[in-house]
Design a protein around this motif. Structure first.
Motif, PDB file in Angstrom:
ATOM      1  N   LEU A  82       0.853  -1.196   0.000  1.00  0.00           N
ATOM      2  CA  LEU A  82       0.000   0.000   0.000  1.00  0.00           C
ATOM      3  C   LEU A  82       0.886   1.242   0.000  1.00  0.00           C
ATOM      4  O   LEU A  82       0.842   2.069   0.911  1.00  0.00           O
ATOM      5  N   THR A  83       1.664   1.379  -1.035  1.00  0.00           N
ATOM      6  CA  THR A  83       2.613   2.494  -1.116  1.00  0.00           C
ATOM      7  C   THR A  83       2.052   3.654  -1.925  1.00  0.00           C
ATOM      8  O   THR A  83       1.886   4.761  -1.426  1.00  0.00           O
ATOM      9  N   ASP A  84       1.741   3.411  -3.176  1.00  0.00           N
ATOM     10  CA  ASP A  84       1.308   4.492  -4.064  1.00  0.00           C
ATOM     11  C   ASP A  84       0.026   4.128  -4.803  1.00  0.00           C
ATOM     12  O   ASP A  84      -0.955   4.869  -4.772  1.00  0.00           O
ATOM     13  N   LYS A  85       0.045   2.958  -5.434  1.00  0.00           N
ATOM     14  CA  LYS A  85      -1.096   2.527  -6.228  1.00  0.00           C
ATOM     15  C   LYS A  85      -1.383   1.046  -5.968  1.00  0.00           C
ATOM     16  O   LYS A  85      -0.516   0.290  -5.548  1.00  0.00           O
ATOM     17  N   VAL A  86      -2.630   0.681  -6.254  1.00  0.00           N
ATOM     18  CA  VAL A  86      -3.047  -0.714  -6.147  1.00  0.00           C
ATOM     19  C   VAL A  86      -3.589  -1.148  -7.491  1.00  0.00           C
ATOM     20  O   VAL A  86      -4.386  -0.439  -8.115  1.00  0.00           O
ATOM     21  N   LYS A  87      -3.150  -2.327  -7.971  1.00  0.00           N
ATOM     22  CA  LYS A  87      -3.654  -2.860  -9.233  1.00  0.00           C
ATOM     23  C   LYS A  87      -5.014  -3.526  -9.016  1.00  0.00           C
ATOM     24  O   LYS A  87      -5.202  -4.291  -8.073  1.00  0.00           O
ATOM     25  N   LEU A  88      -5.942  -3.201  -9.909  1.00  0.00           N
ATOM     26  CA  LEU A  88      -7.289  -3.757  -9.832  1.00  0.00           C
ATOM     27  C   LEU A  88      -7.609  -4.527 -11.103  1.00  0.00           C
ATOM     28  O   LEU A  88      -7.381  -4.030 -12.208  1.00  0.00           O
ATOM     29  N   GLU A  89      -8.122  -5.714 -10.949  1.00  0.00           N
ATOM     30  CA  GLU A  89      -8.596  -6.466 -12.107  1.00  0.00           C
ATOM     31  C   GLU A  89      -9.864  -5.822 -12.647  1.00  0.00           C
ATOM     32  O   GLU A  89     -10.583  -5.122 -11.927  1.00  0.00           O
ATOM     33  N   SER A  90     -10.147  -6.025 -13.909  1.00  0.00           N
ATOM     34  CA  SER A  90     -11.365  -5.488 -14.504  1.00  0.00           C
ATOM     35  C   SER A  90     -12.588  -6.133 -13.862  1.00  0.00           C
ATOM     36  O   SER A  90     -12.559  -7.305 -13.479  1.00  0.00           O
ATOM     37  N   MET A  91     -13.663  -5.351 -13.714  1.00  0.00           N
ATOM     38  CA  MET A  91     -14.946  -5.833 -13.190  1.00  0.00           C
ATOM     39  C   MET A  91     -14.713  -6.736 -11.975  1.00  0.00           C
ATOM     40  O   MET A  91     -14.976  -7.933 -11.993  1.00  0.00           O
ATOM     41  N   SER A  92     -14.205  -6.137 -10.913  1.00  0.00           N
ATOM     42  CA  SER A  92     -13.777  -6.969  -9.787  1.00  0.00           C
ATOM     43  C   SER A  92     -14.093  -6.328  -8.446  1.00  0.00           C
ATOM     44  O   SER A  92     -14.351  -5.126  -8.338  1.00  0.00           O
ATOM     45  N   ALA A  93     -14.085  -7.190  -7.432  1.00  0.00           N
ATOM     46  CA  ALA A  93     -14.173  -6.752  -6.049  1.00  0.00           C
ATOM     47  C   ALA A  93     -12.892  -7.161  -5.337  1.00  0.00           C
ATOM     48  O   ALA A  93     -12.385  -8.265  -5.535  1.00  0.00           O
TER      49      ALA A  93
END
Length: 627
Positions: free
Chosen positions: A610-621
């Motif tokens: 949790l430094t700068d950005k978090v990768k998110l998968e498409s259409m995801s929770a």
């Protein structure tokens, strides 16, 4: 008038004795309970908060008799009669120190004993009054008993009842029962559910469409096609050993047209609209409308749902007390952890206040959830205890079903992402929580037994489905999951309730697909079932989810972020509705992230920096347990 009718009853008894050739004493002995067709409740308990008990007695001209009781601590406070001489209501006063035991209720005409009934006052279970009701720590599993599992094929059809089993009929009885639930408690526990709410299990001796249970024909008897009163109590006992509570579905508003009352109504005003069908307007808004006319209010409250569901007149104090005592009787008898009240607002408002007050005074830590099917939070919140309201109406109802969240969940996930639609609908729903006395005690759900299944509402889009269920299981409130949701049960192309409440796969001998054992499930079904099991069992360990508060950020660019937190734990939930993967900048969330440097992705079982950005998968929770 009473003396004249009493003589008629006395004469009837004399004729009976003459024809049978029996002596007075012998006739009284052998006719012990023959004259009594119904006596309810058939037993009660000592040590209840409310010191009075009203007993309904029904039988030919029994309303003309004089009851007598001799037992230490018990006295007949008064006797009430109606315009029907076949009913007698006995008001007993039970002293605080009265001991459990048995005694005879004797019924006299003039000075002659006509019949008697041996009554029992039982001892209460230890700490019964202090029982803990369901709450935000729980996940409720909603079951249609007829459609979940057939544990006892011998009770599929009962020859003395009007409707027999027909599994080929969508709206027929399929044979599921309480034994089927008992036999699958392992599965329910293993999945992580902690409460079972069954659709009504009381006798529904209706000729057609009786499986759903909402046309009660006997308030004190479990439908024998489901089992027995004793089996229901056993289910509760055995479930409790696994940490699972039982919530009973209660119908206060109406009965089935085949209820025994309809053959001999206790009084002329027992059923609304003179006992004749007059449809309800369903205009619940009239109860709150400052411009409403009285006819609109009564058109809602006093109208019937359908001709086969006579609408009860709870303004009648005898009926009101009957319903109150019945609810308390089942809580005590079956050791329930709560009640769900069907069509809550359709009953008389003053009665609802009295009913909830009496039940909650008897069980201060119990939970009761009322069904008010409105998507307007101002109307739903009115019924919850502690809510600010437009009148001086006193409500003792702890919880309500959160229909506004359900409706906006669908809009949020299926709508376009614009400045006023899409995920913003979830955000807006929570911004109305100021209306509720306790928003953390609302029951939240993606679907239920009266609407299309959530998978169908979301057009069988698995990604949206996962987002929906993640939200329901992590937002504020008490989650409720409809049986089969965990294996993607759907109702494609129809909104028929019989299809919505289809048989749970594996609940019947010979089923080729078995969700209990996972045999025959598709890859998607297996994945979703595993998702539920993971999330539900993790949820039990998370103080942030089960006890914590909620903070959320207005959605931006198709992403909605909210936090659940306590002093010990913080959980971050991210819903990404974009059809492409993306990186989410964390600077905006610094207030809630605090000093957290890492998070555990609960669903993917990975560690996330949790430094700068978090990768998110498409259409995801995404659910991150922060550290």
């Amino acid at each position: 008038m009473i003396k004249r009718l009493s003589f008629a009853l006395f004469y009837t008894l004399m004729v009976f004795e003459f024809l049978t050739g029996q002596s007075d004493a012998h006739a009284a002995e052998t006719k012990k309970t023959d004259l009594i067709e119904h006596l309810e409740p058939a037993f009660w308990w000592v040590g209840m908060h409310h010191p009075e008990l009203q007993i309904l007695v029904h039988g030919d001209n029994l309303g003309l008799t004089r009851p007598q009781i001799q037992y230490p601590g018990i006295s007949v406070k008064s006797v009430e009669r109606t315009d029907n001489p076949n009913y007698l209501f006995i008001n007993l006063s039970i002293a605080k120190n009265t001991e459990a035991g048995r005694f005879d209720i004797q019924f006299f005409a003039e000075n002659r004993l006509l019949t008697s009934f041996q009554y029992q006052l039982k001892s209460r279970k230890a700490n019964s009054a202090k029982r803990e009701g369901f709450g935000s720590k729980d996940v409720i599993y909603l079951i249609t008993p007829d459609r979940f599992a057939n544990g006892d094929p011998n009770n599929d059809s009962i020859t003395t009842l009007k409707e027999q089993q027909n599994r080929n009929k969508v709206g027929g009885r399929h044979g599921g029962d309480l034994q089927g639930i008992l036999a699958n408690l392992d599965y329910i526990e293993d999945m992580g559910f902690t409460q079972i709410w069954t659709m009504p299990i009381m006798l529904n001796d209706m000729p057609n469409y009786s499986y759903h249970g909402y046309s009660t024909t006997d308030y004190y008897q479990v439908d024998p096609r489901f089992g027995s009163n004793a089996l229901y109590a056993e289910l509760s006992q055995r479930a409790a050993k696994r940490g699972i509570g039982i919530i009973q579905d209660v119908i206060l508003n109406h009965i089935g047209s085949e209820h025994w009352w309809m053959n001999d109504k206790p009084s002329q005003d027992w059923i609304n609209n003179d006992g004749k069908f007059s449809p309800t307007s369903h205009r619940r808004e009239a109860l709150h409308d400052p411009h409403a006319v009285e006819s609109d209010v009564t058109g809602f409250n006093d109208g019937w749902f359908v001709p086969t569901m006579p609408d009860l007149n709870q303004k009648n104090p005898l009926l009101a007390n009957y319903l109150i005592q019945n609810s308390i009787w089942w809580i005590e008898y079956a050791n329930l952890s709560g009640l769900r009240v069907d069509t809550y607002s359709y009953s008389d408002m003053a009665f609802l206040s009295d009913w909830t007050k009496r039940v909650m005074l008897e069980y201060p830590n119990l939970n009761i959830v009322g069904e008010e099917w409105s998507v307007n939070p101002a109307i739903v919140s009115f019924w919850q205890q502690g809510s600010e309201r437009h009148s001086d109406y006193q409500s003792w109802l702890p919880s309500v079903m959160d229909f506004p969240t359900q409706a906006n969940l669908i809009k949020a996930l299926t709508g376009l992402e614009t400045w006023s639609t899409g995920l913003l609908k979830l955000y807006e729903t929570l911004t109305n929580d100021f209306l509720y006395g306790d928003p953390y005690n609302l029951v939240v759900f993606a679907d239920n037994h009266d609407m299309s299944r959530i998978y169908s509402q979301l057009n069988e889009n698995e990604a949206l489905f996962k987002m929906a269920m993640t939200y329901i299981l992590t937002t504020r409130g008490i989650p409720q999951v409809f049986y089969g949701t965990e294996v993607l049960m759907a109702n494609r192309g129809t909104d028929d309730h019989g299809v919505i409440r289809s048989d749970f796969p594996g609940g019947w001998q010979g089923d080729k697909v078995n969700a209990f054992t996972r045999v025959g499930l598709t890859k998607s079904q297996l994945e979703i079932q595993t998702l539920f099991k993971t999330l539900l069992n993790w949820r039990k360990t998370s103080s942030a989810i089960t006890e914590g508060k909620l903070k959320h950020y207005a959605p931006q660019n198709g992403v909605y972020v909210y936090f659940r937190y306590t002093q010990k734990q913080t959980v971050m939930v991210i819903l990404n509705k974009n059809d492409k993967s993306m990186e989410l900048s964390l600077g905006r969330f610094s207030e809630m992230l605090g000093n957290a440097k890492q998070g555990t992705d609960i669903l993917r079982k990975t560690e996330v920096a949790l430094t700068d950005k978090v990768k998110l998968e498409s259409m995801s929770a995404t659910i991150l347990e922060l550290r």
